[in-house]
Design an enzyme around this catalytic site. Structure first.
Site, PDB file in Angstrom:
ATOM      1  N   ASP A  36      91.970 -31.234  25.560  1.00 22.52           N
ATOM      2  CA  ASP A  36      91.520 -30.484  26.738  1.00 22.52           C
ATOM      3  C   ASP A  36      91.322 -29.002  26.428  1.00 22.52           C
ATOM      4  O   ASP A  36      90.893 -28.243  27.291  1.00 22.52           O
ATOM      5  CB  ASP A  36      92.544 -30.612  27.875  1.00 22.52           C
ATOM      6  CG  ASP A  36      92.437 -31.950  28.601  1.00 22.52           C
ATOM      7  OD1 ASP A  36      91.522 -32.723  28.249  1.00 22.52           O
ATOM      8  OD2 ASP A  36      93.258 -32.219  29.492  1.00 22.52           O
ATOM      9  N   ASP A 318      43.865 -19.169  34.489  1.00 21.43           N
ATOM     10  CA  ASP A 318      44.839 -19.875  33.650  1.00 21.43           C
ATOM     11  C   ASP A 318      45.822 -20.662  34.505  1.00 21.43           C
ATOM     12  O   ASP A 318      46.099 -21.833  34.240  1.00 21.43           O
ATOM     13  CB  ASP A 318      45.614 -18.875  32.778  1.00 21.43           C
ATOM     14  CG  ASP A 318      44.757 -18.309  31.664  1.00 21.43           C
ATOM     15  OD1 ASP A 318      43.948 -19.074  31.115  1.00 21.43           O
ATOM     16  OD2 ASP A 318      44.898 -17.120  31.345  1.00 21.43           O
ATOM     17  N   GLY A 453      46.890 -29.651  26.630  1.00 25.15           N
ATOM     18  CA  GLY A 453      46.077 -30.834  26.356  1.00 25.15           C
ATOM     19  C   GLY A 453      45.062 -30.648  25.256  1.00 25.15           C
ATOM     20  O   GLY A 453      45.161 -31.269  24.205  1.00 25.15           O
ATOM     21  N   MET A 454      44.059 -29.830  25.472  1.00 24.12           N
ATOM     22  CA  MET A 454      42.959 -29.727  24.515  1.00 24.12           C
ATOM     23  C   MET A 454      43.429 -29.200  23.169  1.00 24.12           C
ATOM     24  O   MET A 454      42.881 -29.558  22.130  1.00 24.12           O
ATOM     25  CB  MET A 454      41.864 -28.809  25.075  1.00 24.12           C
ATOM     26  CG  MET A 454      40.999 -29.473  26.129  1.00 24.12           C
ATOM     27  SD  MET A 454      40.298 -31.049  25.587  1.00 24.12           S
ATOM     28  CE  MET A 454      39.279 -30.516  24.222  1.00 24.12           C
TER      29      MET A 454
END
Length: 532
Positions: A36, A318, A453-454
């Site tokens: 502990d 953006d 993504g791209m």
């Protein structure tokens, strides 16, 4: 008590130790068995501080079990008092040592009769079976404040208010999520408004200064988890108002400033209505009038437009690319509720589920996020959170360190917005989440958490200097399903930011139709079924 390899909120003694080790010149003694006593290691590893953790473990071993704990506990208290010369020693058991049902208050009384020093000794008044880390921290802070306020009353201490308008900040303490940075930002904001800081507790505070808390005109509780009990005690005892709105995000920060303005107007009005025309009251009224002369709305407008970049960024092209994207939020009640509102109201992101592990504050949390998310989840079980994320398949996750692990497993990006966290979320640089500078940090975190993504897709198309194969990344996880070579090649042509979702849909379709072997034809059939 339950066995778990991950807990969002730790056991009660951690909360007590976090509060005790946040104060200056306070030493904690933990009455606990081996196993502990990991708090020292955890705090030394995570918190970027030069000082050693002021916690001593009074180990419960077979010798203690044979003859009782009193001698060992009392010896540890007197020894640490001589070695460290603290202002306060806090004794706390753990949930394990509480099973012994020992009278630790009697041990404290025994130590007080034996020692000859100025140090106070206090037993943490916490039920270790019923409360978690945050509840224990809140209770311990209130207990320490109450102890020193009562002590000051017995000494007839003068609690008269400061000449200049001032505030206390309650609940900033060690191992908190960006707490030190948030505290700096709060001090900057209050200084801009002409309000002085009276005391900041517990982080960096002295227990001998706790008697000065009532001298402030109001209290600020930036986090609901710790500080509310202390604020309520001071309100009941000294009629001190408090503000518990967390200034996180542009809207909440503006609301926080307006609440300060309303509070100061109310205090001034009460004084003007009072028949008592002391010199102090006149001085306070003049100070309040100077602050209220400032155009609070103008300050909010200027800070939102010129200091915070988040307002215009949320309207930029953006950020508009993120509009309508799906996100999941999970964390402590304060940060999860604030983050849900920021994503929904300020950035146009759809929160498909918002949740917290603070079950004791579930009603408040539901009230705060209702209408800003599709689902609400209140749980301490990390597996339920993981199942929810897997089911909803969000574009991004905003959660704790555990949700970060879930995101890695499911290939979903995750931004960390709440404790518990690992060492990378104890930055050396200035990264507040509160105030107007905090809005910039949050906007960066949100934007960088989403996969655009791209970028990944173009890297896979043109490869660059990367000679690693892509196909091994998309091996199936379920051993009962096998992919043909043609199907894997077709899957590799799908852009990375949707490939995981397509893969899961195909495998789900295959399982529903009892097809253990996934072919190209099965992929097209799954696509038609999903589109239908």
């Amino acid at each position: 008590m339950k066995l778990a390899y991950w807990m969002y909120a730790g056991p009660a003694h951690l909360g007590t130790l976090r509060v005790a080790s946040s104060f200056k010149n306070v030493h904690a003694i933990m009455h606990a068995p081996l196993g502990d006593d990991y708090f020292n290691v955890m705090r030394s590893m995570l918190e970027r501080e030069r000082d050693f953790t002021p916690v001593t473990a009074s180990i419960v071993d077979r010798h203690v079990l044979a003859r009782g704990s009193q001698e060992k506990v009392v010896d540890n208290i007197t020894r640490k008092e001589k070695e460290e010369r603290p202002d306060l020693i806090v004794l706390t058991p753990t949930c394990t040592s509480s099973i012994l049902q020992e009278d630790l208050q009697n041990f404290v009384n025994r130590a007080l009769t034996l020692k000859d020093s100025h140090a106070d000794v206090l037993l943490a008044d916490v039920n270790h079976y019923r409360v978690n880390e945050f509840q224990a921290a809140d209770r311990t802070l209130e207990q320490i404040v109450r102890f020193y306020i009562e002590k000051a009353k017995r000494e007839n201490f003068d609690f008269s208010k400061n000449q200049k308008i001032s505030a206390n900040i309650l609940g900033v303490f060690t191992l908190g999520f960006h707490n030190m940075h948030d505290c700096r930002e709060l001090k900057r904001l209050l200084t801009d408004l002409g309000i002085e800081i009276n005391e900041i507790i517990p982080e960096g505070g002295n227990v001998t200064n706790l008697r000065n808390l009532p001298k402030a005109h109001f209290n600020i509780v930036p986090y609901r988890e710790v500080g509310l009990m202390t604020a309520m005690y001071l309100k009941n005892e000294f009629q001190m108002p408090y503000i518990s709105t967390t200034p996180m995000g542009i809207l909440n920060t503006a609301q926080f400033i307006r609440e300060i303005e309303t509070l100061l107007k109310a205090l001034t009005q009460n004084l003007s209505n009072s028949s008592n025309c002391e010199k102090f009251n006149i001085s306070f009224a003049e100070e309040a009038a100077k602050i209220l002369e400032k155009d609070f709305q103008k300050y909010i407008s200027e800070q939102s437009r010129f200091v915070s970049q988040a307002a215009w960024f949320s309207r930029s092209i953006d950020c508009q690319n993120l509009t309508g994207k799906r996100a999941v939020v999970f964390g402590d009640a304060t940060h999860a509720a604030s983050m849900t509102k920021i994503l929904s109201c300020e950035m146009g992101i759809r929160v498909v589920c918002s949740g917290t592990y603070c079950k004791h504050d579930a009603d408040w949390f539901r009230e705060q996020v209702r209408g800003f998310c599709d689902e609400i989840l209140i749980t301490e079980d990390h597996s339920q959170v993981g199942d929810m994320i897997s089911r909803l398949e969000p574009a991004a996750i905003f959660g704790t360190q555990m949700e970060r692990h879930v995101g890695k497993r499911l290939d979903i990006p995750c931004g960390v917005i709440s404790a518990p966290v690992h060492i990378q979320n104890f930055p050396l640089g200035y990264r507040p989440f509160l105030g107007y500078e905090g809005t910039n940090q949050i906007a960066d975190l949100v934007y960088n958490s989403f996969t655009l993504g791209m970028e990944d897709h173009l890297l896979e198309i043109f490869n660059g200097h990367d000679t690693k194969q892509i196909l091994p990344k998309i091996q199936f996880e379920d051993g009962s399903l096998e992919w043909s070579k043609d199907a894997l090649e077709e899957l590799s042509r799908i852009p990375g930011f949707v490939r995981g979702k397509v893969k899961r849909n195909v495998e789900k379709f295959a399982q529903q139709n009892n097809k253990p072997f996934i072919t190209l034809e099965l992929m097209f059939a799954a696509k038609e079924a999903v589109n239908a």
